[in-house]
Design a protein around this motif. Structure first.
Motif, PDB file in Angstrom:
ATOM      1  N   THR A  89      -3.367   3.692  -1.388  1.00  0.00           N
ATOM      2  CA  THR A  89      -3.556   3.079  -2.702  1.00  0.00           C
ATOM      3  C   THR A  89      -2.976   1.671  -2.701  1.00  0.00           C
ATOM      4  O   THR A  89      -1.820   1.464  -2.317  1.00  0.00           O
ATOM      5  N   LEU A  90      -3.767   0.701  -3.130  1.00  0.00           N
ATOM      6  CA  LEU A  90      -3.336  -0.694  -3.161  1.00  0.00           C
ATOM      7  C   LEU A  90      -2.581  -0.959  -4.462  1.00  0.00           C
ATOM      8  O   LEU A  90      -3.120  -0.786  -5.559  1.00  0.00           O
ATOM      9  N   LEU A  91      -1.307  -1.375  -4.336  1.00  0.00           N
ATOM     10  CA  LEU A  91      -0.488  -1.644  -5.513  1.00  0.00           C
ATOM     11  C   LEU A  91      -0.479  -3.130  -5.880  1.00  0.00           C
ATOM     12  O   LEU A  91      -0.404  -3.467  -7.058  1.00  0.00           O
TER      13      LEU A  91
ATOM     14  N   ASN B 144       0.827  -1.209   0.000  1.00  0.00           N
ATOM     15  CA  ASN B 144       0.000   0.000   0.000  1.00  0.00           C
ATOM     16  C   ASN B 144       0.856   1.251   0.000  1.00  0.00           C
ATOM     17  O   ASN B 144       1.985   1.259   0.512  1.00  0.00           O
ATOM     18  N   ASP B 145       0.277   2.348  -0.532  1.00  0.00           N
ATOM     19  CA  ASP B 145       0.832   3.684  -0.363  1.00  0.00           C
ATOM     20  C   ASP B 145       0.417   4.155   1.029  1.00  0.00           C
ATOM     21  O   ASP B 145      -0.770   4.181   1.356  1.00  0.00           O
ATOM     22  N   THR B 146       1.368   4.524   1.888  1.00  0.00           N
ATOM     23  CA  THR B 146       1.042   4.893   3.275  1.00  0.00           C
ATOM     24  C   THR B 146       0.209   6.164   3.362  1.00  0.00           C
ATOM     25  O   THR B 146      -0.524   6.354   4.330  1.00  0.00           O
ATOM     26  N   GLU B 147       0.325   7.057   2.380  1.00  0.00           N
ATOM     27  CA  GLU B 147      -0.398   8.328   2.460  1.00  0.00           C
ATOM     28  C   GLU B 147      -1.803   8.206   1.888  1.00  0.00           C
ATOM     29  O   GLU B 147      -2.769   8.638   2.502  1.00  0.00           O
TER      30      GLU B 147
ATOM     31  N   THR C 136       7.062   6.493   1.223  1.00  0.00           N
ATOM     32  CA  THR C 136       7.203   5.204   1.885  1.00  0.00           C
ATOM     33  C   THR C 136       5.947   4.376   1.672  1.00  0.00           C
ATOM     34  O   THR C 136       4.829   4.854   1.908  1.00  0.00           O
ATOM     35  N   TYR C 137       6.153   3.148   1.223  1.00  0.00           N
ATOM     36  CA  TYR C 137       5.055   2.208   1.030  1.00  0.00           C
ATOM     37  C   TYR C 137       5.133   1.148   2.129  1.00  0.00           C
ATOM     38  O   TYR C 137       6.194   0.883   2.686  1.00  0.00           O
ATOM     39  N   GLU C 138       3.995   0.502   2.423  1.00  0.00           N
ATOM     40  CA  GLU C 138       3.948  -0.444   3.520  1.00  0.00           C
ATOM     41  C   GLU C 138       3.492  -1.816   3.054  1.00  0.00           C
ATOM     42  O   GLU C 138       2.640  -1.937   2.165  1.00  0.00           O
TER      43      GLU C 138
ATOM     44  N   PHE D 193       5.663 -14.972   0.190  1.00  0.00           N
ATOM     45  CA  PHE D 193       4.814 -14.087  -0.613  1.00  0.00           C
ATOM     46  C   PHE D 193       5.701 -13.275  -1.554  1.00  0.00           C
ATOM     47  O   PHE D 193       6.917 -13.149  -1.344  1.00  0.00           O
ATOM     48  N   GLU D 194       5.060 -12.745  -2.601  1.00  0.00           N
ATOM     49  CA  GLU D 194       5.775 -11.888  -3.545  1.00  0.00           C
ATOM     50  C   GLU D 194       4.808 -10.826  -4.055  1.00  0.00           C
ATOM     51  O   GLU D 194       3.719 -11.140  -4.537  1.00  0.00           O
ATOM     52  N   LEU D 195       5.205  -9.593  -3.900  1.00  0.00           N
ATOM     53  CA  LEU D 195       4.409  -8.448  -4.345  1.00  0.00           C
ATOM     54  C   LEU D 195       5.202  -7.681  -5.384  1.00  0.00           C
ATOM     55  O   LEU D 195       6.427  -7.552  -5.259  1.00  0.00           O
ATOM     56  N   SER D 196       4.525  -7.164  -6.387  1.00  0.00           N
ATOM     57  CA  SER D 196       5.250  -6.425  -7.425  1.00  0.00           C
ATOM     58  C   SER D 196       4.394  -5.280  -7.945  1.00  0.00           C
ATOM     59  O   SER D 196       3.166  -5.296  -7.821  1.00  0.00           O
TER      60      SER D 196
END
Length: 558
Positions: A430-432, A424-427, A456-458, A444-447
């Protein structure tokens, strides 16, 4: 004719006289009934202050108990004409008043010119359903520099009820040993509440009061009040030592901040007859603890974590610290000369962790109960990420990246399967990307093909909503082109439209000058008039710097 009226005339005169007499009695009865309804049911003097002789300014209080039925009122009067020679009345604005602390009693129509021989007011019971008995206080602001010691009696009247009561008091000798002092100072979590009372049988001279606090650990003395003036801190509502009235008891109530340590209180003052007194080591003294703030104050079990510690009320010199488990077991010790330090450890749920500090207790002797400031670290059982990897290691705005790892239970170390992990975008939240930990290994693997911002993303474990890792995305290098439109006519004010565009596609909203001479926009000139505005994006050009030798005017954004 006048001496020989007819019977008819005589009867008419008698009837008229009867009507007149009857009417007067009726009116009188009505008036009497109206005044009786306003009678005070209770009117009794209950307290009075003595007046110290040789005093230029003193507030004397005389208190009476008044009872009124619902919605009744009473005119209260204090006869001041009985004051002896040498007692004078000071301006009413400095203290003379008639008051009641009861919310049902409303005191109005005050006449406070005591020099005229009396002061008076109307007191109304505004309680519409029940009678009320409460105190009414007459305050006289007097001077007694020419008065001799003697007994005095003044009369207070409930005028509507026709009731009197007597106040008896003395003009007392100004001799004495000077004021006495009392202290009940306490420290709260952030401030010190200084409470010192100064009492004298005559009256305390406000402008002589001084109060100080001495830190016995550092031998530093802090002047809080000097000659009646506050030097450190702020007065609280309960204080009266700055009200310009020399009372028998003056309350020094301050809120102030002091460095950590053990303190003693000192005080000095004189009464209005110039009898002085002073003391050190007043009362039991007080302690000021070091404030300890932790970031984070909650950590994940079995994960190595660095906790940043910030101190408040830190004294000059070194502060010793220790990280403890179960209150006494030392995990980390050290000292700092500033107000920040850090401790790193792998925290587990089987222990209670505490950061303890002190400026004078050795670090190895610090415990949960033996310190000058402490704060607890909370430890949570939750999932954490092992084998965490970001590829590339330093992703940039508008770029892509792959984030991978293994989600495990922080207490057991076992892989966590079938749990959703999000990037996610911390601000903006937004789900990436989303992935579910698979198989038996919890991987797990996120891209993402494009990071939409440099921020900063979380990585979020959706089972409890906790952030288990973060991805820092930096700014991208970019080429920015500027297009400028304007007439460029000499002798006229000019407005230029400047269009900025980046090859990364990012929105350009902030323009800054960098280096020397900076990011200048050169436009041929010179131009008459002044350049205004504070943002290049609006079309205004800033910071003109005309160069005669080159015949141009330089503009830069800021």
């Amino acid at each position: 004719m006048t001496g020989n009226r007819t019977t008819r005339e005589k009867l008419g005169a008698v009837f008229f006289a009867f009507v007149m007499v009857t009417s007067m009695v009726t009116i009188g009865g009505a008036a009497f009934a109206g005044s009786a309804a306003a009678d005070a049911s209770t009117w009794s003097a209950i307290a009075s202050d003595d007046i110290p002789a040789e005093n230029s300014s003193f507030n004397q209080t005389l208190t009476v108990e008044l009872g009124l039925d619902a919605n009744d009122n009473e005119t209260v009067v204090l006869d001041t004409g009985g004051m002896p020679d040498g007692v004078t009345f000071v301006s009413s604005s400095n203290g003379t008043n008639i008051t009641s602390q009861n919310d049902d009693f409303n005191v109005t129509e005050k006449d406070l010119n005591a020099g005229d021989g009396e002061i008076s007011a109307n007191v109304t019971n505004e309680n519409s359903s029940s009678s009320v008995t409460a105190n009414v206080t007459f305050t006289l602001h007097v001077g007694s520099t020419g008065a001799q010691p003697q007994s005095v009696s003044l009369t207070a009247s409930a005028q509507d009820a026709g009731s009197d009561t007597q106040f008896s008091f003395d003009i007392v000798d100004a001799g004495g040993t000077g004021p006495s002092f009392n202290e009940s100072t306490e420290y709260t979590s952030s401030d010190t509440l200084i409470n010192v009372s100064v009492t004298d049988d005559v009256a305390v001279a406000e402008d002589t009061i001084s109060v100080n606090a001495t830190n016995t650990n550092t031998s530093t003395t802090y002047t809080l009040v000097e000659n009646g003036n506050v030097q450190m801190g702020e007065t609280r509502s309960s204080a009266n030592f700055t009200d310009e009235n020399n009372n028998k008891t003056e309350y020094v109530n301050l809120t102030t901040s002091l460095p950590a340590g053990e303190y003693t209180i000192g005080a000095s003052a004189s009464d209005t007859a110039d009898n002085s007194n002073s003391t050190t080591g007043l009362g039991d003294g007080f302690d000021v603890d070091l404030g300890v703030s932790l970031d984070p104050d909650t950590v994940v079990a079995n994960q190595e974590t660095t906790v940043d510690v910030t101190l408040s009320n830190a004294p000059s010199g070194d502060v010793n610290y220790a990280l403890l488990d179960d209150g006494t077991n030392l995990r980390t010790t050290g000292s700092t000369s500033g107000d920040t330090f850090s401790v790193t450890d792998t925290f587990d749920t089987g222990n209670n962790f505490t950061v303890a500090v002190s400026p004078d207790i050795d670090a190895v002797d610090l415990t949960y109960s033996n310190n000058d400031g402490a704060s607890n670290v909370s430890v949570e059982d939750r999932n954490l990420v092992e084998n965490y990897n970001v590829d590339p290691a330093n992703p940039q705005y508008n770029g892509s990246a792959t984030v991978s790892g293994t989600l495990v239970n922080s207490s057991t170390g076992d892989p966590v399967t079938s749990t959703t992990v999000q990037l996610n975008d911390t601000e903006t939240r937004t789900l990436l990307d989303v992935d579910t930990t698979g198989g038996q290994d919890g991987t797990f693997e996120l891209s993402t093909d494009r990071f939409p911002d440099a921020t900063t993303y979380e990585v979020v474990d959706t089972s409890d909503g906790s952030t288990v890792e973060t991805v820092d995305v930096g700014a991208a290098d970019a080429t920015v082109s500027l297009e400028t439109e304007g007439n460029n006519q000499g002798g006229f004010d000019e407005n230029y439209t400047v269009t900025a565009q980046s090859d990364t596609g990012a929105e350009l909203s902030n323009f800054t000058t960098a280096g020397t001479p900076g990011n200048y926009l050169n436009v041929t000139g010179p131009f008459d008039g002044e350049v205004t505005g504070d943002n290049l994006q609006t079309g205004n050009l800033l910071n003109s710097n005309y160069n005669n030798s080159e015949g141009i005017t330089n503009y830069s954004s800021r």
